[in-house]
Design a protein around this motif. Structure first.
Motif, PDB file in Angstrom:
ATOM      1  N   ALA A  49      -7.893 -46.857   2.781  1.00 25.37           N
ATOM      2  CA  ALA A  49      -7.931 -47.192   4.215  1.00 25.37           C
ATOM      3  C   ALA A  49      -8.109 -48.700   4.407  1.00 25.37           C
ATOM      4  O   ALA A  49      -7.453 -49.323   5.258  1.00 25.37           O
ATOM      5  N   LYS A  50      -8.977 -49.285   3.590  1.00 23.49           N
ATOM      6  CA  LYS A  50      -9.188 -50.731   3.653  1.00 23.49           C
ATOM      7  C   LYS A  50      -7.908 -51.471   3.259  1.00 23.49           C
ATOM      8  O   LYS A  50      -7.576 -52.516   3.838  1.00 23.49           O
ATOM      9  N   ARG A  51      -7.203 -50.927   2.295  1.00 21.28           N
ATOM     10  CA  ARG A  51      -5.944 -51.544   1.853  1.00 21.28           C
ATOM     11  C   ARG A  51      -4.930 -51.589   2.993  1.00 21.28           C
ATOM     12  O   ARG A  51      -4.253 -52.597   3.200  1.00 21.28           O
ATOM     13  N   LEU A  52      -4.846 -50.508   3.780  1.00 19.81           N
ATOM     14  CA  LEU A  52      -3.900 -50.485   4.894  1.00 19.81           C
ATOM     15  C   LEU A  52      -4.252 -51.555   5.930  1.00 19.81           C
ATOM     16  O   LEU A  52      -3.370 -52.235   6.468  1.00 19.81           O
ATOM     17  N   LEU A  53      -5.563 -51.693   6.207  1.00 22.94           N
ATOM     18  CA  LEU A  53      -5.989 -52.710   7.174  1.00 22.94           C
ATOM     19  C   LEU A  53      -5.673 -54.117   6.669  1.00 22.94           C
ATOM     20  O   LEU A  53      -5.240 -54.985   7.429  1.00 22.94           O
ATOM     21  N   LEU A  54      -5.907 -54.326   5.366  1.00 15.10           N
ATOM     22  CA  LEU A  54      -5.610 -55.628   4.776  1.00 15.10           C
ATOM     23  C   LEU A  54      -4.113 -55.929   4.829  1.00 15.10           C
ATOM     24  O   LEU A  54      -3.697 -57.043   5.141  1.00 15.10           O
ATOM     25  N   LEU A  55      -3.303 -54.922   4.541  1.00 15.68           N
ATOM     26  CA  LEU A  55      -1.860 -55.108   4.580  1.00 15.68           C
ATOM     27  C   LEU A  55      -1.393 -55.458   5.997  1.00 15.68           C
ATOM     28  O   LEU A  55      -0.493 -56.284   6.176  1.00 15.68           O
ATOM     29  N   LYS A  56      -2.038 -54.818   6.976  1.00 14.55           N
ATOM     30  CA  LYS A  56      -1.684 -55.116   8.375  1.00 14.55           C
ATOM     31  C   LYS A  56      -2.001 -56.575   8.701  1.00 14.55           C
ATOM     32  O   LYS A  56      -1.195 -57.291   9.307  1.00 14.55           O
TER      33      LYS A  56
ATOM     34  N   ASN B 293      -4.976 -62.198   0.563  1.00 18.03           N
ATOM     35  CA  ASN B 293      -4.231 -61.794  -0.634  1.00 18.03           C
ATOM     36  C   ASN B 293      -5.162 -61.655  -1.838  1.00 18.03           C
ATOM     37  O   ASN B 293      -4.989 -60.769  -2.673  1.00 18.03           O
ATOM     38  N   GLN B 294      -6.155 -62.520  -1.909  1.00 13.88           N
ATOM     39  CA  GLN B 294      -7.156 -62.394  -2.975  1.00 13.88           C
ATOM     40  C   GLN B 294      -7.986 -61.127  -2.809  1.00 13.88           C
ATOM     41  O   GLN B 294      -8.278 -60.424  -3.782  1.00 13.88           O
ATOM     42  N   LEU B 295      -8.347 -60.830  -1.581  1.00 17.07           N
ATOM     43  CA  LEU B 295      -9.092 -59.593  -1.310  1.00 17.07           C
ATOM     44  C   LEU B 295      -8.262 -58.371  -1.695  1.00 17.07           C
ATOM     45  O   LEU B 295      -8.788 -57.388  -2.249  1.00 17.07           O
TER      46      LEU B 295
END
Length: 588
Positions: free
Chosen positions: A472-479, A506-508
């Motif tokens: 879920a965090k990955r989706l938010l980061l991608l957004k 991108n580092q996160l």
């Protein structure tokens, strides 16, 4: 699989010496190399027996190989004397090795039927060595070849060296893989042997044996399982497969009747090498016979309890020469061998056989018929799908192992979708850390264990809970990265805050992937084994492709909404228009 580059280099050098020394026929070079290698390993085997006897304090031990026949003896002679000695004494002795005590009696039989029976009871090594010739005629070449073999230090190699070297020489000739005939990697053979668990009383067969890797490994498996743990390893940590826990009857059966192999190599080279391989591993009187097992001349029926084999792929059989029980079934050898296996297995007999992927999903009548026969009339126990690189560099075809039992009922089928076999899946086939084979064996042994299944299910659920918030965090980061990427593209060149924010996100994302990777890898591992019901398989025309049934959860991909995309397109258009106006001003 010969992976040692140093050993390959030494083989190349020896190959060149044999070639320039007059062995212009490549198969002659391979065969003469095999004879020398066999003599070297006989010497090493005698060394091992002497060490074991000393360890057990057997003071009355009598060597099995006369001193004058041993490698260490005649290789120390002057070159001319060594050549004369090997031609006049060692090679004639070698040709008679493995003969049973009743050889003279069996040789006296006149009629062809009795002679064929005599040949069946005769060691295949001595049988096919009768026409063998020692073709090295230069004393200097003999000594050079022996020195090269000494330098290879073959006894130190942790592999089935003779078969591996033979495979490598064939690859140099561009012969390996012709008609699908290529050597099965030893670790795949061992996996199959461990899955079917050969027993000392099993009648074990390979109907297209090549260098006899399957019979050798089945024999070693039985010995290891029947060797006392306290003597299984010597002082150097090497296995000592003595089979001391076998009963006298089991030991006798294992030596004389348990292992039977066939091959149709009319040149006899394969039959000699396979027989030598069996003898080097302890089978004193090999039963490896020259026969085309698909032909009308091979009538065996219900004679085996266990079949282990890798039939030739791509071969086409002449219908006129096929056995009546196989005629009309198909022309494809890989399909005919499956019909043959079912014929030669006794009721309750087991099989582990390698097939090309086309056997699993082929839609022809012949393909569907054999799959239906195995499932409806017998018990299909398991399917191990293997990646396409397993047989590289000789073939890139995807393969699978079918495990089935003659007779019985198929209710459901165990599948494992192998992704790694411990070697790179390219032509180099270098060892790698990723290896599914230990997991395959563990899952296979526990496939009926309810507790094991429950533990796997609980672990899978736990992993999914752990990875869900990360996804879920990955989706938010991608957004956010998607937004910043666009803004950075349209921002002025001196807009540092946007660029810095994009780099930070991108580092996160990279750190997040590091957290997710081991969790996802374990999820994938747990999902590689699964059960499929017979009803489901039947509904798919008996398709046995693992990919058809394996459930793989796809990660949710991030996509901007159409409204956001449209807004950005308008924004982009405004930026472009502003830049065009700026350029027009410069032109004025």
């Amino acid at each position: 699989m010969l992976t040692d580059t140093n050993l390959k280099s030494k083989v190349d050098q020896l190959w060149d010496k044999l070639w320039t020394g007059g062995l212009s026929n490549p198969m002659d070079a391979i065969e003469q190399f095999s004879f020398l290698l066999f003599l070297k390993r006989l010497d090493e085997a005698e060394d091992l027996r002497e060490r074991q006897a000393k360890r057990r304090k057997q003071e009355d031990y009598q060597p099995q190989i006369p001193l004058e026949m041993r490698w260490r003896h005649w290789t120390q002679m002057k070159a001319d004397n060594a050549l004369s000695h090997i031609k006049n004494k060692v090679f004639p002795w070698l040709k008679e090795m493995g003969n049973p005590e009743n050889q003279e009696e069996t040789n006296g039989m006149d009629n062809s039927e009795n002679q064929e029976e005599a040949n069946e009871n005769k060691s295949s090594f001595s049988q096919y060595m009768q026409t063998a010739e020692f073709k090295i005629n230069k004393s200097s070449l003999l000594i050079e070849a022996c020195k090269a073999i000494d330098e290879m230090k073959i006894s130190e190699q942790n592999q089935d060296v003779q078969g591996d070297l033979y495979e490598y020489l064939l690859s140099k000739l561009s012969i390996a893989g012709r008609n699908g005939q290529f050597r099965t990697p030893r670790h795949i053979i061992q996996m199959m042997v461990e899955m079917v668990e050969p027993k000392p009383t099993d009648r074990i067969g390979d109907l297209a044996a090549g260098t006899c890797g399957f019979p050798v490994n089945a024999y070693q498996y039985i010995l290891e399982k029947h060797t006392s743990p306290e003597i299984l390893y010597d002082d150097k940590g090497q296995k000592q497969l003595v089979g001391n826990m076998l009963s006298p009857e089991e030991a006798e059966f294992l030596q004389t009747q348990a292992l039977t192999a066939y091959d149709n190599d009319s040149g006899m080279t394969m039959l000699r090498i396979g027989s030598m391989n069996l003898m080097l591993h302890g089978i004193e009187h090999p039963r490896f016979f020259y026969k085309d097992t698909l032909s009308k001349y091979f009538d065996d029926k219900q004679t085996l309890d266990l079949v282990l084999m890798n039939p030739p792929f791509k071969g086409a059989v002449d219908p006129g020469d096929a056995h009546p029980t196989l005629a009309g079934k198909s022309k494809k050898s890989e399909l005919l061998f499956l019909h043959l296996i079912l014929r030669v297995l006794d009721m309750g007999g087991r099989c582990a056989v390698i097939v090309p992927d086309g056997v699993l999903f082929g839609s022809s009548k012949a393909h569907v018929e054999i799959r239906k026969k195995i499932i409806e009339e017998n018990r299909l126990d398991g399917v191990v799908s293997m990646p396409s690189g397993v047989f590289r560099p000789y073939a890139g075809v995807s393969t699978a192992v079918l495990l089935f039992t003659r007779g019985g009922t198929t209710d459901r089928i165990w599948f494992y979708d192998m992704e790694h076999d411990g070697f790179s899946l390219d032509d180099k086939r270098q060892p790698v850390a990723e290896n599914d084979i230990p997991d395959i064996l563990n899952c296979w042994r526990h496939r009926f264990d309810a507790e094991f299944t429950t533990q796997n299910e609980e672990r899978l659920a736990e992993l999914k809970m752990q990875i869900a918030p990360l996804k879920a965090k990955r989706l938010l980061l991608l957004k956010e990265i998607n937004r910043l990427t666009f803004e950075n593209a349209v921002a002025p060149a001196d807009d540092e805050p946007t660029r810095i924010a994009l780099e930070a996100d991108n580092q996160l994302l990279a750190q997040l992937h590091e957290q997710m990777t081991p969790l996802q890898a374990e999820i994938n591992q747990l999902n590689r084994q699964f059960w499929v019901s017979k009803v489901q398989v039947k509904g798919n025309k008996y398709d046995l492709s693992a990919s058809r049934y394996r459930q793989i959860e796809q990660d949710e991909e991030f996509y901007d909404s159409p409204q956001v995309t449209m807004k950005r397109l308008l924004n982009l258009e405004e930026v472009m228009a502003a830049e065009v106006r700026e350029m027009e001003g410069l032109l004025e």
